[in-house]
Design an enzyme around this catalytic site. Structure first.
Site, PDB file in Angstrom:
ATOM      1  N   LYS A   1       0.669  -1.082   0.260  1.00  0.00           N
ATOM      2  CA  LYS A   1      -0.143  -0.182  -0.009  1.00  0.00           C
ATOM      3  C   LYS A   1       0.702   1.020   0.109  1.00  0.00           C
ATOM      4  CE  LYS A   1      -1.644   1.760   4.621  1.00  0.00           C
ATOM      5  NZ  LYS A   1      -1.218   3.305   4.246  1.00  0.00           N
ATOM      6  N   ASN A   2       2.056   1.461   0.578  1.00  0.00           N
ATOM      7  CA  ASN A   2       2.669   2.107   0.942  1.00  0.00           C
ATOM      8  C   ASN A   2       3.718   3.171  -0.378  1.00  0.00           C
ATOM      9  OD1 ASN A   2       1.812   3.062   3.373  1.00  0.00           O
ATOM     10  ND2 ASN A   2       2.931   2.004   4.557  1.00  0.00           N
TER      11      ASN A   2
ATOM     12  N   ARG B   1      -4.395  10.717   4.040  1.00  0.00           N
ATOM     13  CA  ARG B   1      -3.544  11.624   4.054  1.00  0.00           C
ATOM     14  C   ARG B   1      -2.765  11.281   2.870  1.00  0.00           C
ATOM     15  NH1 ARG B   1       0.093  14.486   7.103  1.00  0.00           N
ATOM     16  NH2 ARG B   1       2.440  14.399   6.400  1.00  0.00           N
TER      17      ARG B   1
ATOM     18  N   CYS C   1      -5.043  12.860  12.732  1.00  0.00           N
ATOM     19  CA  CYS C   1      -5.825  12.077  12.049  1.00  0.00           C
ATOM     20  C   CYS C   1      -5.441  11.412  13.253  1.00  0.00           C
ATOM     21  CB  CYS C   1      -5.146  11.599  11.181  1.00  0.00           C
ATOM     22  SG  CYS C   1      -3.861  10.457  11.786  1.00  0.00           S
TER      23      CYS C   1
ATOM     24  N   ARG D   1       0.463  14.494  12.454  1.00  0.00           N
ATOM     25  CA  ARG D   1       0.453  14.683  10.892  1.00  0.00           C
ATOM     26  C   ARG D   1       1.128  16.117  10.502  1.00  0.00           C
ATOM     27  NH1 ARG D   1      -0.654   9.128   9.659  1.00  0.00           N
ATOM     28  NH2 ARG D   1       0.745   9.412   8.001  1.00  0.00           N
TER      29      ARG D   1
ATOM     30  N   VAL E   1       3.029  19.093   8.099  1.00  0.00           N
ATOM     31  CA  VAL E   1       3.652  18.729   6.656  1.00  0.00           C
ATOM     32  C   VAL E   1       4.565  19.696   6.441  1.00  0.00           C
ATOM     33  CG1 VAL E   1       1.667  17.536   5.507  1.00  0.00           C
ATOM     34  CG2 VAL E   1       1.962  20.318   5.859  1.00  0.00           C
ATOM     35  N   ASP E   2       5.414  20.461   7.810  1.00  0.00           N
ATOM     36  CA  ASP E   2       6.486  21.133   7.268  1.00  0.00           C
ATOM     37  C   ASP E   2       7.500  20.927   6.330  1.00  0.00           C
ATOM     38  OD1 ASP E   2       6.678  19.488   9.996  1.00  0.00           O
ATOM     39  OD2 ASP E   2       8.280  20.911  10.401  1.00  0.00           O
TER      40      ASP E   2
ATOM     41  N   ASP F   1       5.275   0.786  11.930  1.00  0.00           N
ATOM     42  CA  ASP F   1       3.464  -0.038  11.390  1.00  0.00           C
ATOM     43  C   ASP F   1       3.163  -1.138  12.137  1.00  0.00           C
ATOM     44  OD1 ASP F   1       3.221   1.737   7.920  1.00  0.00           O
ATOM     45  OD2 ASP F   1       3.603   2.378   9.706  1.00  0.00           O
TER      46      ASP F   1
ATOM     47  N   ILE G   1       7.564   7.216  16.473  1.00  0.00           N
ATOM     48  CA  ILE G   1       7.396   9.076  15.511  1.00  0.00           C
ATOM     49  C   ILE G   1       6.474   8.516  15.338  1.00  0.00           C
ATOM     50  CG2 ILE G   1       6.976   7.902  12.833  1.00  0.00           C
ATOM     51  CD1 ILE G   1       9.942   7.378  13.951  1.00  0.00           C
TER      52      ILE G   1
ATOM     53  N   ARG H   1      -8.498  -0.412   4.427  1.00  0.00           N
ATOM     54  CA  ARG H   1      -7.647   0.700   4.047  1.00  0.00           C
ATOM     55  C   ARG H   1      -6.274   0.467   3.570  1.00  0.00           C
ATOM     56  NH1 ARG H   1      -7.147   6.389   6.803  1.00  0.00           N
ATOM     57  NH2 ARG H   1      -5.680   6.061   4.684  1.00  0.00           N
TER      58      ARG H   1
HETATM   59  C1  EPZ Z   1       4.030   7.491   5.538  1.00  0.00           C
HETATM   60  O1  EPZ Z   1       4.067   7.893   6.930  1.00  0.00           O
HETATM   61  C2  EPZ Z   1       3.304   6.225   5.455  1.00  0.00           C
HETATM   62  N1  EPZ Z   1       2.126   6.154   5.270  1.00  0.00           N
HETATM   63  C3  EPZ Z   1       2.507   5.475   7.383  1.00  0.00           C
HETATM   64  O2  EPZ Z   1       1.941   4.631   7.625  1.00  0.00           O
HETATM   65  C4  EPZ Z   1       3.838   5.425   8.505  1.00  0.00           C
HETATM   66  O3  EPZ Z   1       3.932   5.050   9.813  1.00  0.00           O
HETATM   67  C5  EPZ Z   1       4.833   6.785   7.831  1.00  0.00           C
HETATM   68  O4  EPZ Z   1       5.488   6.186   7.046  1.00  0.00           O
HETATM   69  C6  EPZ Z   1       6.228   6.481   9.214  1.00  0.00           C
HETATM   70  O5  EPZ Z   1       6.863   5.077   8.039  1.00  0.00           O
HETATM   71  C7  EPZ Z   1       2.647   5.889   3.895  1.00  0.00           C
HETATM   72  O6  EPZ Z   1       3.445   5.696   3.619  1.00  0.00           O
HETATM   73  C8  EPZ Z   1       1.023   6.041   3.258  1.00  0.00           C
HETATM   74  P1  EPZ Z   1       6.503  10.533   7.831  1.00  0.00           P
HETATM   75  P2  EPZ Z   1       4.048   9.194   6.380  1.00  0.00           P
HETATM   76  O7  EPZ Z   1       5.848  11.810   7.014  1.00  0.00           O
HETATM   77  O8  EPZ Z   1       5.026  10.096   5.263  1.00  0.00           O
HETATM   78  C9  EPZ Z   1       6.189  13.927  11.435  1.00  0.00           C
HETATM   79  C10 EPZ Z   1       0.729   2.910   7.414  1.00  0.00           C
HETATM   80  O9  EPZ Z   1      -0.017   2.507   8.692  1.00  0.00           O
HETATM   81  N2  EPZ Z   1       6.183  14.661  10.197  1.00  0.00           N
HETATM   82  O10 EPZ Z   1       7.437   9.517   7.937  1.00  0.00           O
HETATM   83  O11 EPZ Z   1       2.958  10.545   6.937  1.00  0.00           O
HETATM   84  C11 EPZ Z   1       4.542  12.962  11.365  1.00  0.00           C
HETATM   85  O12 EPZ Z   1       3.975  13.374  12.561  1.00  0.00           O
HETATM   86  C12 EPZ Z   1       0.456   4.247   7.837  1.00  0.00           C
HETATM   87  O13 EPZ Z   1       0.612   2.462   6.230  1.00  0.00           O
HETATM   88  C13 EPZ Z   1       5.837  16.240  10.736  1.00  0.00           C
HETATM   89  O14 EPZ Z   1       6.298  16.192  11.904  1.00  0.00           O
HETATM   90  O15 EPZ Z   1       5.207   9.687   7.568  1.00  0.00           O
HETATM   91  C14 EPZ Z   1       5.227  11.709  12.080  1.00  0.00           C
HETATM   92  O16 EPZ Z   1       5.439  12.282  13.134  1.00  0.00           O
HETATM   93  C15 EPZ Z   1       0.329   4.749   9.018  1.00  0.00           C
HETATM   94  N3  EPZ Z   1       6.502  16.938   9.283  1.00  0.00           N
HETATM   95  C16 EPZ Z   1       6.199  10.895  11.685  1.00  0.00           C
HETATM   96  O17 EPZ Z   1       7.212  13.073  10.772  1.00  0.00           O
HETATM   97  C17 EPZ Z   1       6.252  17.005   7.897  1.00  0.00           C
HETATM   98  O18 EPZ Z   1       6.314  17.263   7.212  1.00  0.00           O
HETATM   99  C18 EPZ Z   1       7.018  10.244  10.619  1.00  0.00           C
HETATM  100  O19 EPZ Z   1       5.763  10.930   9.603  1.00  0.00           O
HETATM  101  C19 EPZ Z   1       6.257  15.361   8.465  1.00  0.00           C
HETATM  102  C20 EPZ Z   1       6.222  14.142   9.063  1.00  0.00           C
END
Ligand code: EPZ
Length: 434
Positions: free
Chosen positions: A22-23, A93, A117, A122, A124-125, A318, A340, A410
């Site tokens: 999926k990811n 997301r 969520c 989550r 996006v900075d 995950d 995380i 999902r």
């Molecule tokens: C991806 O999410 C995966 N989703 C998530 O899988 C997975 O848990 C996560 O990576 C970590 O491995 C997909 O690939 C679709 P991140 P993502 O950006 O990209 C913070 C599942 O169960 N952050 O690595 O959203 C954020 O808040 C899902 O399949 C910022 O602060 O994860 C989090 O605490 C859940 N600012 C941490 O980093 C940002 O701009 C990790 O987020 C971006 C992220």
């Protein structure tokens, strides 16, 4: 909303084949926005998130059709919109990933901020900071990101955290930027490598994916028409491997890339699990993992573990929820610490309702081992928490009612069928008030 009724304890047997990731599928679907060619993806999983992404891309004007043999053909030459609205982005997301490609290819994008969520804020900075470094003009207004750029220009971008989504968004944006971009402290997940391989096959130049430093040489256009197959889902594979271990069953999980799962397999071995890995010499066929049950099914053969989740190649967040039922059954206590996401323990109160004894302190869960689980009505709150409840139901005495399984749908393709194929007594009750 659908619920699953699982009657435990279960003795699993048989073989299941892991679906494609999926990811990996979601960012690769978004990356089709970069291409002027016709893109065929051979093996997209039939997941709710994939259909949500299909709907989003079609709303933008992408032509997407399913071939008779289950392949999906994309053509994004005639987009009619550059907006991903709140409804779409709050549902999933990963919709936010369209920001980079839209700016890179069309010079404009209006994408809703994802908002929080169940598992965390989550933010996006990191995405926005990187896109600004590439020259995008970003304005935040009314809960939306309004972005534009005449032409993105290469930059050196240092991520404050190895965010998976930000790394993917920025690789896609930089692929069509002028010059050579360097992303430092990039995420190293296998899904990043898969996305880079996909972009390179379309005609891009992404080097170093899987390492912390990734170099992207921008090109003027990506127009190779290609076919591509997505890697297997390491998180789904882990879930079913744990299902075999927790029920002390002899099952085989096929279509696995074991080198993507070192931290997970090491942790399971540390807990006392026993499995046989078969590497297939033909590179087109992935590995398979056979769970070897302990001879005396009564004995408690697993021991507790201390786990800290971390970015790849560390133990993946995950799989944190799915490890918890195993820790409950282990002979000695465990501690699982989540680094995380800030709120990824919502499966804990549900597991405690089934008889577990888990104490939460800050971002750590202290799990008493050697605990009997009994059936109870439980509620899914997010995708991986749902998987943890299914695993607990496999070993709980009686009929466990797992509610709101739309969370599970999902990310787990044909979950009912796969569980039934493994001899689990499971039935889906469609609809219902909650
Ligand atoms: C991806 O999410 C995966 N989703 C998530 O899988 C997975 O848990 C996560 O990576 C970590 O491995 C997909 O690939 C679709 P991140 P993502 O950006 O990209 C913070 C599942 O169960 N952050 O690595 O959203 C954020 O808040 C899902 O399949 C910022 O602060 O994860 C989090 O605490 C859940 N600012 C941490 O980093 C940002 O701009 C990790 O987020 C971006 C992220």
């Amino acid at each position: 909303m659908d619920k699953l009724i699982i009657t435990g304890p279960s003795q699993l047997k048989g073989t299941i084949k892991t679906s494609s990731s999926k990811n990996s599928s979601l960012p690769i679907m978004v990356a089709t926005l970069l291409s002027e060619g016709t893109i065929t993806i051979n093996n997209l999983p039939k997941l709710k998130d994939v259909s949500t992404m299909t709907k989003l891309l079609k709303n933008l004007g992408a032509e997407i059709e399913e071939s008779a043999d289950g392949k999906t053909i994309f053509n994004t030459s005639n987009l009619k919109s550059y907006e991903a609205n709140y409804e779409m982005v709050k549902t999933m997301r990963a919709s936010f990933f369209v920001l980079g490609p839209l700016i890179a290819r069309y010079g404009r994008a209006t994408v809703s901020l994802p908002g929080g969520c169940a598992i965390g804020a989550r933010a996006v900075d990191i995405h926005l900071d990187g896109l600004a470094k590439l020259g995008a003009e970003i304005e935040l207004k009314g809960g939306y990101v309004h972005a534009k750029a005449k032409k993105l220009k290469a930059a050196e971008i240092i991520l404050s955290f190895p965010s998976v989504g930000a790394t993917e968004n920025l690789i896609m944006a930089a692929s069509l930027a002028e010059g050579t971009t360097l992303i430092k402290n990039a995420a190293r997940e296998p899904e990043i490598i898969d996305l880079a391989n996909f972009i390179n096959k379309m005609g891009g130049h992404v080097e170093g994916a899987g390492n912390s430093d990734i170099i992207i040489e921008g090109v003027s256009s990506l127009n190779n028409s290609i076919q591509y197959s997505v890697i297997p889902d390491r998180i789904e594979a882990s879930t079913f491997i744990i299902a075999g271990i927790i029920t002390n069953s002899n099952i085989i999980v096929q279509n696995v890339v074991t080198k993507h799962m070192d931290a997970i397999l090491d942790a399971l071995k540390h807990m006392g699990a026993n499995f046989k890995i078969t590497h297939n010499s033909d590179s087109a066929i992935n590995d398979s993992i056979e769970i070897i049950p302990h001879p005396s099914s009564q004995a408690v053969t697993l021991k507790g573990i201390h786990i800290d989740t971390a970015p790849y190649p560390g133990f993946p967040t995950d799989v944190q929820a799915q490890l918890m039922p195993l820790a409950i059954k282990a002979g000695t206590p465990s501690v699982i610490t989540e680094h995380i996401f800030e709120n990824r323990f919502m499966h804990v109160p549900e597991l405690n309702r089934m008889g577990a004894n888990i104490l939460l302190k800050g971002n750590s869960a202290f799990i008493e081992g050697n605990t009997k689980l009994t059936a109870a009505p439980v509620m899914c709150t997010d995708l991986r928490a749902s998987a943890a409840l299914i695993l607990a139901a496999l070993v709980a005495e009686g009929e466990t009612e797992v509610c709101r399984v739309y969370h599970l749908d999902r990310g787990y393709e044909f979950i009912d069928k796969k569980l039934t194929d493994l001899n689990v007594s499971v039935r889906r009750i469609p609809g219902g008030p909650f």
